[in-house]
Enzyme design. Structure first.
Site, PDB file in Angstrom:
ATOM      1  N   GLU A   1      33.624  43.314  38.085  1.00 43.63           N
ATOM      2  CA  GLU A   1      33.411  43.441  36.643  1.00 43.63           C
ATOM      3  C   GLU A   1      32.860  44.817  36.297  1.00 43.63           C
ATOM      4  OE1 GLU A   1      32.441  39.447  34.474  1.00 43.63           O
ATOM      5  OE2 GLU A   1      31.246  39.499  36.306  1.00 43.63           O
TER       6      GLU A   1
ATOM      7  N   ALA B   1      27.001  39.852  41.949  1.00 44.60           N
ATOM      8  CA  ALA B   1      25.673  39.833  41.346  1.00 44.60           C
ATOM      9  C   ALA B   1      24.682  39.259  42.351  1.00 44.60           C
ATOM     10  CB  ALA B   1      25.696  38.999  40.070  1.00 44.60           C
TER      11      ALA B   1
ATOM     12  N   GLU C   1      33.562  33.488  41.227  1.00 49.87           N
ATOM     13  CA  GLU C   1      32.491  32.724  40.595  1.00 49.87           C
ATOM     14  C   GLU C   1      32.787  31.233  40.477  1.00 49.87           C
ATOM     15  OE1 GLU C   1      31.984  36.950  39.066  1.00 49.87           O
ATOM     16  OE2 GLU C   1      33.640  35.595  39.535  1.00 49.87           O
TER      17      GLU C   1
ATOM     18  N   GLY D   1      30.538  40.313  40.126  1.00 52.67           N
ATOM     19  CA  GLY D   1      29.953  41.343  39.286  1.00 52.67           C
ATOM     20  C   GLY D   1      30.340  42.744  39.714  1.00 52.67           C
TER      21      GLY D   1
END
Length: 614
Positions: free
Chosen positions: A109, A67, A129, A106
């Site tokens: 994911e 992300a 993370e 991300g």
């Protein structure tokens, strides 16, 4: 047929398959623009009768590597990554992700939400993370356990370490691994899946087949992480447990609540601060210059610091000539290197072939006898006695423009002369400081930077004696002053909680449980360190406050989740810090008298964050 959704995603029809090409260099981070463009592309696929399947691919060197953490702390913009992942998963037309480079955070994911995943064999996948004090917040804690169970999911999320594509295939994260042609493989997989309704990851139960083993893994992880100093691992365990216990939508809500709680913690704020500090440190003089090629390195001086440097250079693959003017010193240095290499081979840290290869890349030479250089060096290091001011340095030939690097200080050499401080490794990594003068050429700095990167160092830049000696002096002086006033026990308690020991002892104790870093005598010691940092910035020995924090965290071993003395000062407020320093200065004015820069910052309304971005 090709079309654009903004400048971040390109749509391309490959027969009945719509390919969404992500293009957001350098690492295709999933910022708002990318998310919005992907959502637009998915909506186009949904309404276009020609499209039977969708493939997610990325241009450049990598699939999305995470992300966009620069958005942390800012108002969220729709579509959020969790909503985008849900949109992918809910697609009535199969979605296949084709991975290359790295698929991290991300990015992974996003792939987990797809109905199929194929990757190049050299792809790395991970959920890192936890290193930012948070957890996967876009369904990762709910989808991954459905595929591979609790034990392996917890290993990936709590360690934060990426794994190779073949291992991900064996675990069940990937459906296929290819040596080349990931785009073609992903399109073929999508075509194969097109005639049947896709099975969303939320409906997969592969990882739930052995519930006893699942909950045993949860219990084991809780026991291991009972003393974790940060809350992230514990919340990850809670979320993986929730994946088995709760309906999927409730599990997602549980994950989002845990994510929001963690983002707001001071530990996560500090870890983000350090993350950005490491990247900001690269913005230094010479960083964008073109480095010279380095293959042959000469190290002048066979004492302990020279030996340690030679070992690192050999491990990084350089050809090294070790030079000394004294036969006995040279012999002793070679014996130390041979002993260290043999110990690594015995411990199976080195294969016999690599041991022999490193030894073959080392050439000894006596200064003044045979030129002491082997071949002309691409870089010359001055170590041991040869690095001291006024030392008699033998003539050692180096190629035109080759940097001349003096350990510990900026030595002679004009445009190609600079200094280097190499600190012992701590629990947080390896730190090096490049010391430059006004005359140092950008090309020389860039060349040394390239070598240090290959050696595995985090680098900050300074002038004069640099940052670490000033921090070490402030740390030891403040501890001595406080020990004289309060006795040794409170000082030892502080050092134990910080995991930092004196006398260059790097075997710091492990921190157990949630530790209050700021209790007891922490404030005056942090004040002394912050004050020393302000002096160094004012004297131009350091570039920015966050470099001071890196020097304390990586160089001295202070916990990453503490953020360092300059973040502590920023949180405290400069006016409050000034009052504190004036009060403590009654005991030791040399340590705590406020740095002149502090008054200047307060008067001009400039924050430490402003200095970081200057």
């Amino acid at each position: 047929m090709q079309s654009n959704t903004g400048s971040f995603v390109t749509l391309e029809m490959r027969g009945p398959v719509l390919v969404l090409w992500i293009d957001n260099p350098p690492v295709n981070a999933l910022g708002f623009g990318v998310r919005a463009a992907l959502a637009q592309g998915l909506e186009a696929a949904k309404t276009d009768p020609r499209v039977r399947a969708v493939v997610l691919l990325a241009r450049g060197r990598t699939f999305p590597a995470g992300a966009d953490i620069s958005e942390f702390g800012k108002p969220p913009q729709d579509p959020l990554l969790p909503d985008l992942c849900n949109m992918i998963e809910a697609s009535a037309k199969p979605v296949v992700a084709g991975l290359h480079g790295t698929a991290l955070g991300g990015g992974l994911e996003l792939a987990l939400a797809a109905h199929g995943r194929v990757a190049l064999a050299d792809t790395r996948l991970g959920l890192p993370e936890v290193g930012l004090g948070i957890l996967p917040g876009a369904g990762g804690t709910q989808r991954l356990p459905r595929l591979i169970g609790a034990q392996e999911s917890l290993r990936l999320m709590i360690s934060g370490k990426p794994i190779a594509a073949p291992e991900a295939l064996a675990l069940g994260i990937l459906d296929k691994v290819v040596e080349h042609g990931v785009a073609e493989a992903a399109i073929a997989m999508a075509l194969h899946m097109a005639p049947i309704a896709p099975i969303p990851t939320r409906d997969r139960r592969d990882g739930f087949r052995a519930p006893k083993a699942y909950f045993a893994a949860i219990s084991d992880a809780r026991r291991v992480q009972a003393n974790a100093p940060i809350p992230g691992p514990g919340r990850i365990i809670d979320c993986v447990e929730a994946a088995q216990l709760l309906p999927f939508e409730q599990g997602l809500a549980f994950e989002r609540a845990a994510f929001a709680d963690l983002v707001a913690t001071p530990e996560a704020e500090a870890l983000r601060h350090v993350f950005f500090a490491e990247r900001r440190a690269g913005r230094m003089v010479g960083a964008k210059a073109r480095p010279l090629a380095v293959a042959q390195v000469t190290v002048l001086g066979a004492a302990a610091d020279g030996v340690q440097l030679v070992r690192g250079l050999l491990a990084a693959g350089y050809d090294v000539t070790l030079v000394d003017s004294q036969t006995a010193a040279l012999t002793q240095g070679l014996e130390a290197i041979a002993t260290a290499l043999a110990a690594e081979r015995t411990a199976k840290k080195l294969s016999p072939a690599e041991h022999d290869a490193r030894w073959a890349r080392l050439m000894p030479a006596l200064a003044g006898v045979d030129g002491g250089d082997g071949e002309a060096a691409d870089m010359l290091f001055l170590t041991g006695a040869y690095r001291l001011p006024g030392a008699a340095v033998p003539v050692v030939s180096a190629k035109v423009g080759a940097p001349i690097v003096t350990l510990g200080r900026v030595g002679e050499g004009g445009q190609r002369g600079l200094g280097l401080t190499l600190l012992p490794a701590t629990q947080n990594g390896r730190l090096s400081e490049i010391l430059i003068s006004e005359q140092t050429a950008a090309e020389a700095i860039a060349t040394v930077l390239a070598v240090l990167k290959r050696l595995g160092y985090q680098v900050v830049q300074g002038q004069g004696t640099g940052i670490s000696p000033g921090l070490a002096l402030a740390l030891h002086a403040s501890l001595e002053a406080l020990e004289a006033k309060h006795g040794p026990e409170p000082v030892l308690d502080l050092l134990g909680r910080w995991g930092v020991l004196r006398d260059n002892d790097r075997a710091a104790p492990k921190l157990l449980g949630r530790v209050n870093l700021w209790a007891g005598l922490a404030a005056p010691v942090m004040g002394a360190l912050a004050n020393a940092g302000l002096r160094m910035i004012g004297d131009e020995k350091a570039l920015r406050p966050s470099d001071i924090d890196l020097a304390m965290i990586i160089g001295q071993g202070f916990p990453r989740w503490g953020g360092g003395p300059m973040l502590w000062a920023a949180r405290r407020g400069l006016l409050v810090l000034r009052d504190d320093l004036n009060r403590w200065a009654d005991d030791a004015p040399d340590i705590w008298s406020p740095a002149p820069l502090l008054d200047d910052l307060i008067r001009q309304g400039i924050s430490l964050a402003d200095l970081n971005e200057a």
